[in-house]
Design an enzyme around this catalytic site. Structure first.
Site, short mmCIF file in Angstrom:
data_model
loop_
_atom_site.label_atom_id
_atom_site.label_comp_id
_atom_site.label_asym_id
_atom_site.label_seq_id
_atom_site.Cartn_x
_atom_site.Cartn_y
_atom_site.Cartn_z
N HIS A 1 -51.01 15.97 3.45
CA HIS A 1 -50.78 16.07 4.90
C HIS A 1 -49.85 17.23 5.23
CE1 HIS A 1 -52.83 12.39 6.18
NE2 HIS A 1 -52.46 11.91 5.02
N GLU B 1 -49.39 18.58 7.97
CA GLU B 1 -48.82 18.46 9.32
C GLU B 1 -47.40 17.88 9.31
OE1 GLU B 1 -51.22 16.61 8.05
OE2 GLU B 1 -51.30 14.58 8.90
N CYS C 1 -56.90 15.17 4.42
CA CYS C 1 -56.95 13.86 3.77
C CYS C 1 -58.36 13.27 3.90
CB CYS C 1 -55.86 12.96 4.31
SG CYS C 1 -55.36 11.73 3.08
N1 GLN Z 1 -58.66 6.47 3.76
C1 GLN Z 1 -58.49 7.56 2.85
C2 GLN Z 1 -57.77 7.13 1.57
O1 GLN Z 1 -57.14 6.12 1.53
C3 GLN Z 1 -57.79 8.73 3.51
C4 GLN Z 1 -56.40 8.43 3.93
C5 GLN Z 1 -55.86 9.42 4.91
O2 GLN Z 1 -56.61 10.18 5.52
N2 GLN Z 1 -54.58 9.43 5.13
O3 GLN Z 1 -57.83 7.84 0.59
#
Ligand code: GLN
Length: 531
Positions: free
Chosen positions: A509, A511, A383
């Site tokens: 994600h 995970e 992410c």
């Molecule tokens: N802050 C980033 C976004 O909003 C990544 C979010 C995250 O890593 N879950 O895109």
């Protein structure tokens, strides 16, 4: 109350927080499921937050996301991992959600002039949400965990709702399991049952008599101590179950089963089920405890001292380590330290940059991603970690020194990570991200495709910003493969470097879907590359 088809196990906790009530609840789910029962688990969080999305992960641990996009407490992650099944928004409720529903009903006029009160209106709504989860899932047994400890003001409406359910349902349809702590006095080395007695007394004052007491303890309880707890807490001595401290949380189902927890619950609920087979689970625990080698993976994050904020990532690395046959040692590296000196990254076998929000330490994460590319160290960006890899690549390889994410620098010359025009602004923070499952197509011949072994994948998301599609061609030409793309061709879901041992960034994600017996392919391949 309408008779339900399924049974209910209610899990409460006493004495202190942090005893691992979520893991105990998840373990009960795992052992009952291994008996062939259809099980669902539900967490009732006594906070006024409507969901966990707006709660600080450095205080409460990671925000876990379900497939249908609910932002939940990290215990839902334990539930999914220990029962090896996907849960949904119906498996999580908060006081905020309950009140939200009650207040909306009041505004609609549903209460027909009644005075709206905690009892019965709030407790009715809690009971409705608990029954609904069972109806939606068709579970034979619903295990409901009440967050916090008995005696907290916030927990009272939940305990009252559960008390009512016990009275309304046939006796054999509900069971109360209460988790307590039996500490050892450091001066005398003696185990003390008084805190357990007090917390059960508190529960009984609310009209709830536990059926089974799970006593967490650093050392085994003597028969005499078990009898003492049984006598003072008015439970059968056979229903005092000890949960001794273990090395790994994955041993908890084995500990509880060795205490006959499954039989006791099945008997209490008058359920006929065969004893469960935990052999595959035991084998997993063995692999976990007897690794052949060791790798050190650096996790570069904002506040790495709060390990619970990265719970699912840590667990996914453990699953992968067990599958590959290696111990995974974690090096927690604050990203501000990398900002000052990338030397802290030396001697790591792999680097992982996890998700995150907020500007603090962002340049350290970009630098870590850049270092991994230059030093040819296996890299996994998740992410925000992928976004940092994209920024690092544009600055170092494409030569765009003004490359930024507009989340942190609205004025950068190259907004390589940006909000897409169709997203509008970000006025309301709660529940407005790209949340939950989205599909992606994986490019033939990519590492992504090799890891998954298929073209179409579905993964869970939680973010606002995206790879800016206007730069796709430049990245491809410079050697960054955009190996996962949304079916409409617009969103970049995964990037990787061609000329590198293993360098992968994903916008989603992974995970959240790794399971002990079914590690996520990307974690498995990342750990394999680190070996
Ligand atoms: N802050 C980033 C976004 O909003 C990544 C979010 C995250 O890593 N879950 O895109």
């Amino acid at each position: 109350m309408r008779a339900t088809v399924g049974k209910f196990v209610f899990v409460t906790g006493g004495v202190v927080s942090g005893l691992g009530k979520g893991v105990v609840t998840a373990s009960l789910g795992g052992i009952l499921r291994s008996s062939g029962l259809k099980v669902t688990l539900q967490k009732a969080d006594p906070y006024i937050n409507v969901d966990a999305g707006t709660m600080n992960p450095y205080e409460h641990g990671e925000v876990f996301v379900t497939g249908d996009g609910q932002e939940t407490d990290l215990d839902i992650g334990h539930y999914e991992r220990f029962t090896q099944q996907d849960l949904t928004s119906s498996n999580y409720l908060t006081t905020g959600q309950v009140y939200w529903n009650v207040i909306q009903a009041e505004r609609r006029g549903d209460y027909l002039g009644q005075t709206v009160q905690v009892v019965p209106h709030v407790t009715d709504e809690i009971k409705r949400l608990i029954r609904r989860a069972q109806e939606i899932t068709g579970a034979e047994v619903s295990i409901v965990e009440v967050g916090g400890t008995v005696g907290d003001i916030e927990g009272l409406p939940y305990l009252e709702a559960l008390r009512q359910m016990r009275d309304e349902l046939p006796r054999e349809d509900t069971a109360f399991v209460h988790l307590t702590y039996v500490p050892v006095l450091s001066t005398t080395g003696e185990l003390k049952t008084k805190p357990t007695q007090h917390s059960v007394r508190e529960l009984r004052a609310l009209g709830i008599q536990p059926d089974i007491i799970v006593a967490r303890t650093p050392t085994p309880l003597s028969p005499g101590l078990r009898e003492k707890i049984a006598l003072f807490c008015d439970v059968a001595v056979t229903h005092v179950v000890q949960e001794t401290d273990v090395e790994s949380i994955y041993e908890v189902p084995l500990v509880l089963r060795s205490e006959g927890m499954d039989e006791k619950l099945l008997h209490r609920l008058r359920l006929r089920a065969r004893p469960g087979d935990l052999t595959p689970w035991e084998e997993f625990v063995q692999r976990l405890k007897r690794p052949n080698g060791r790798v050190t993976i650096g996790i570069v994050g904002k506040y790495v001292e709060a390990h619970d904020a990265y719970m699912s990532i840590v667990e996914s690395l453990r699953h992968a380590g067990a599958a590959v046959g290696t111990a995974v040692e974690l090096a927690w590296i604050p990203s501000v330290a990398v900002e000052e000196d990338e030397g802290v990254l030396q001697s790591l076998d792999g680097i992982l940059v996890p998700g995150g929000f907020g500007e603090r330490g962002i340049e350290g994460k970009v630098r870590a991603a850049d270092y991994a590319r230059r030093a040819r160290v296996p890299f996994f960006g998740i992410c925000l970690g992928m976004q940092c890899a994209v920024i690092a690549f544009s600055r170092s390889v494409l030569g765009w020194s003004g490359a930024v994410s507009t989340e942190f620098s609205p004025q950068g010359a190259y907004p390589v990570i940006d909000l897409l025009p169709e997203q509008g602004g970000v006025e309301i923070k709660g529940g407005t991200m790209r949340l939950g499952e989205y599909p992606a197509r994986l490019e033939e011949g990519s590492r992504m495709r090799a890891a998954y072994g298929r073209e179409l994948i579905v993964e869970r998301h939680r973010h606002r910003y995206e790879f800016n599609p206007q730069y796709m061609e430049e990245f491809r030409r410079a050697g960054m493969k955009l190996s996962g793309i949304s079916p409409d061709g617009r969103l970049v879901e995964a990037v990787e470097l061609v000329d590198h041992p293993w360098y992968v960034g994903v916008q989603f994600h992974p995970e959240f879907t790794s399971r002990p017996l079914l590690p996520h392919p990307l974690f498995r391949e990342f750990v394999r590359a680190c070996v």
